[in-house]
Scaffold this motif. Structure first.
Motif, PDB file in Angstrom:
ATOM      1  N   HIS A  95      -2.522  -8.994  -1.094  1.00 53.79           N
ATOM      2  CA  HIS A  95      -3.704  -8.709  -0.268  1.00 53.79           C
ATOM      3  C   HIS A  95      -3.341  -7.645   0.761  1.00 53.79           C
ATOM      4  N   THR A  96      -2.224  -7.835   1.436  1.00 49.84           N
ATOM      5  CA  THR A  96      -1.549  -6.808   2.231  1.00 49.84           C
ATOM      6  C   THR A  96      -0.065  -6.923   1.932  1.00 49.84           C
ATOM      7  N   ALA A  97       0.700  -5.914   2.341  1.00 50.22           N
ATOM      8  CA  ALA A  97       2.116  -5.890   1.967  1.00 50.22           C
ATOM      9  C   ALA A  97       2.934  -6.972   2.649  1.00 50.22           C
ATOM     10  N   GLY A  98       2.557  -7.339   3.874  1.00 51.76           N
ATOM     11  CA  GLY A  98       3.329  -8.324   4.624  1.00 51.76           C
ATOM     12  C   GLY A  98       2.610  -9.643   4.805  1.00 51.76           C
ATOM     13  N   LEU A 139      -5.148  -4.120   0.539  1.00 57.07           N
ATOM     14  CA  LEU A 139      -6.032  -3.816   1.664  1.00 57.07           C
ATOM     15  C   LEU A 139      -5.281  -3.726   2.986  1.00 57.07           C
ATOM     16  N   GLY A 140      -4.013  -3.340   2.919  1.00 58.17           N
ATOM     17  CA  GLY A 140      -3.226  -3.260   4.140  1.00 58.17           C
ATOM     18  C   GLY A 140      -2.449  -1.977   4.283  1.00 58.17           C
ATOM     19  N   GLY A 141      -2.972  -0.887   3.758  1.00 58.60           N
ATOM     20  CA  GLY A 141      -2.262   0.378   3.858  1.00 58.60           C
ATOM     21  C   GLY A 141      -1.534   0.730   2.573  1.00 58.60           C
ATOM     22  N   ARG A 142      -0.954   1.905   2.547  1.00 57.04           N
ATOM     23  CA  ARG A 142      -0.295   2.422   1.354  1.00 57.04           C
ATOM     24  C   ARG A 142       1.049   1.722   1.141  1.00 57.04           C
ATOM     25  N   THR A 143       1.400   1.479  -0.107  1.00 56.66           N
ATOM     26  CA  THR A 143       2.636   0.768  -0.433  1.00 56.66           C
ATOM     27  C   THR A 143       3.396   1.501  -1.525  1.00 56.66           C
ATOM     28  N   ALA A 144       4.696   1.222  -1.603  1.00 55.11           N
ATOM     29  CA  ALA A 144       5.536   1.849  -2.620  1.00 55.11           C
ATOM     30  C   ALA A 144       5.406   1.162  -3.971  1.00 55.11           C
ATOM     31  N   THR A 145       4.924  -0.069  -3.982  1.00 54.27           N
ATOM     32  CA  THR A 145       4.774  -0.837  -5.217  1.00 54.27           C
ATOM     33  C   THR A 145       3.293  -1.084  -5.484  1.00 54.27           C
ATOM     34  N   ASN A 146       2.995  -1.514  -6.701  1.00 54.30           N
ATOM     35  CA  ASN A 146       1.615  -1.818  -7.074  1.00 54.30           C
ATOM     36  C   ASN A 146       1.224  -3.151  -6.441  1.00 54.30           C
ATOM     37  N   PRO A 147       0.261  -3.169  -5.527  1.00 54.72           N
ATOM     38  CA  PRO A 147      -0.108  -4.429  -4.869  1.00 54.72           C
ATOM     39  C   PRO A 147      -0.591  -5.502  -5.831  1.00 54.72           C
ATOM     40  N   PHE A 154      -5.158   0.170  -9.602  1.00 55.84           N
ATOM     41  CA  PHE A 154      -4.038  -0.773  -9.682  1.00 55.84           C
ATOM     42  C   PHE A 154      -3.978  -1.431 -11.069  1.00 55.84           C
ATOM     43  N   HIS A 155      -5.141  -1.789 -11.613  1.00 54.29           N
ATOM     44  CA  HIS A 155      -5.169  -2.433 -12.930  1.00 54.29           C
ATOM     45  C   HIS A 155      -4.732  -1.448 -14.020  1.00 54.29           C
ATOM     46  N   ALA A 156      -5.191  -0.201 -13.917  1.00 52.56           N
ATOM     47  CA  ALA A 156      -4.774   0.800 -14.903  1.00 52.56           C
ATOM     48  C   ALA A 156      -3.266   1.019 -14.854  1.00 52.56           C
TER      49      ALA A 156
END
Length: 347
Positions: free
Chosen positions: A204-207, A235-243, A333-335
Motif C-alpha cells: 500500500h505504501t513502502a513502509g 500509494l506512498g511515493g516512488r519505489t525501486a521495487t514493484n509495489p 504494476f500488473h503488467a
C-alpha cells in the motif's frame, strides 16, 4: 482466451455490532473497549467523505497511552480525538506515543498536532519518513510518467494535480522531524508492560506497518488488510521495487496470524485474516489476467488503452484525478508483474 474468474468471496463478518451498524448507517462508531486497556475510537474524514479512521488506544502498565493512527486533523483540530479519549475516561494529556501504520493523511495527519499539544513522540517506519521527505520531488517526477500514459488531454490536468506536481500524500502541514522514533520490522513498541511488535507489510505504501499484540490476540492492520475494500497499491511515493509484488509477499506474511482478531484502519474488526488475505491475492491475480487479456487484444497500446479494457469498478470512463491515476499506475504494476510491461508504448 479470457479466463472466467471465480465468484468473489463474501466479506468477513464483523465482530463489533456497533461498528457494523455505524458503517451501514453512515455514522461514526462510538468508542469501544477491545480488550482491557485497549480501545478503538473513530475520527472522521474531512471534506465530507462518509468514512472514518479507526484509531486504537493502548494503555501501558504505567498508565501512559499509545495512540495507533490518530486520524485526520484539519488545521490542528483534535476535537474528534479529544472526544473519543474523553469517552473512555482519558484525555490527550495521557498520550505519550503516537504510532503510525503509514504516511497517508487519514492515518498520520493528526500526529504532528498531538505532538505539539502533548510532547508525545511519533513513531513510524523509516521508509515512510523517506517518502515524506521526497514527496515534492516524487510528485514532480510523476509528471513525466503521466505524459507517457496516453491520458486524454481534457483529463490530464486533473491527473497532474492529484498525482503529479500538485500531489500531497502526507501531512499537508507539518515541520521536521516527521518521526521521533523509527520502527523497523520486528521491533517492539516502547509500551510498558505490553509486547506489541511491528510487522513490515509494504505494498500500500513502502513502509506500511502492521502491529501484532499476541498476548491480547490482536493484529492491527492499518490499510494492509481491510474487511471489504481492496486497498490501493503503491500509494506512498516512488519505489525501486514493484509495489504489487511487495504487497502479495506481505499478504503471505500474515499466515501465522490466523487466530488473531483483526483491527483494521477502517470499517470494522473481524476474524480470519488469512482467508481475507487470500481473497485479496486472488483479486490481484484476476486483475493480472485482465491486463494480459487487454495486451493480447491490442497492438502496441498505451497504458490508458490497456486500463480502458480492465474492469475497474465504474470503468476508466467514470474516473478522473486521483482515482484515474491510481487505476493507471496499478495497471502498470500488473503488467510489470506478468513480465509484459515492454508491450505498452509511451504516448
Amino acid at each position: 482466451m479470457t479466463t472466467v474468474p471465480p465468484p468473489a468471496a463474501p466479506a468477513p463478518r464483523p465482530i463489533s455490532p456497533v461498528q457494523a451498524a455505524a458503517l451501514r448507517d453512515g455514522a461514526l462508531p462510538p468508542a469501544e473497549e477491545v480488550r482491557p486497556g485497549v480501545w478503538t475510537l473513530a475520527v472522521p474524514f474531512r471534506f465530507g467523505v462518509p468514512d472514518a479512521t479507526l484509531v486504537y488506544v493502548v494503555e501501558g502498565a504505567d498508565g501512559v497511552l499509545t495512540v495507533l493512527d490518530p486520524g485526520w486533523a484539519a488545521d490542528d483540530d483534535l476535537g474528534a480525538l479529544r472526544a473519543g479519549l474523553a469517552a473512555i475516561g482519558r484525555s490527550l494529556d495521557d498520550v505519550g506515543l503516537v504510532v503510525v501504520t503509514h504516511l497517508h493523511a487519514d492515518h498520520l495527519g493528526a500526529a504532528a498536532a498531538v505532538r505539539r499539544a502533548t510532547g508525545a513522540r511519533i513513531a513510524m517506519h523509516p521508509l515512510e519518513v523517506e517518502a515524506l521527505r521526497r514527496e515534492r520531488d516524487d510528485a514532480v517526477a510523476n509528471d513525466a510518467d503521466i505524459a507517457s500514459w496516453g491520458v486524454p488531454a481534457d483529463l490530464r490536468p486533473g491527473v497532474v494535480a492529484a498525482w503529479g506536481s500538485g500531489r500531497r500524500i502526507g501531512l499537508g502541514r507539518t515541520s521536521e522531524p516527521f518521526a521521533d522514533l523509527l520502527v523497523e520490522d520486528g521491533d517492539l513498541l516502547p509500551i510498558v508492560g505490553r509486547e506489541v511488535r511491528a510487522l513490515w507489510t509494504p505494498g500500500h505504501t513502502a513502509g506500511h506497518l502492521c502491529f501484532v499484540d499476541a498476548a491480547d490476540g490482536l493484529l492491527f492492520t492499518g490499510d494492509h488488510v481491510l474487511p471489504r475494500i481492496n486497498s490501493g497499491i503503491g500509494l506512498g511515493g516512488r519505489t525501486a521495487t514493484n509495489p504489487l509484488g511487495d504487497y502479495l509477499a506481505s499478504l503471505g506474511r500474515l499466515d501465522r496470524y490466523a487466530d488473531l482478531e483483526v483491527c483494521p484502519g477502517h470499517e470494522y474488526r473481524f476474524r480470519n485474516v488469512v482467508a481475507r488475505a487470500r481473497t485479496l491475492a486472488r483479486h490481484r491475480e484476476e486483475r493480472c489476467r485482465h491486463v494480459a487479456d487487454a495486451l493480447d487484444a491490442l497492438s502496441a497500446p498505451t497504458l490508458f488503452e490497456v486500463a480502458s479494457r480492465v474492469p475497474f469498478s465504474g470503468g476508466i470512463a467514470s474516473m478522473t484525478g486521483f482515482l484515474l491515476a491510481s487505476a493507471l499506475t496499478q495497471t502498470a504494476f500488473h503488467a510489470d508483474l506478468i513480465g509484459r510491461a515492454d508491450e505498452i508504448r509511451p504516448a
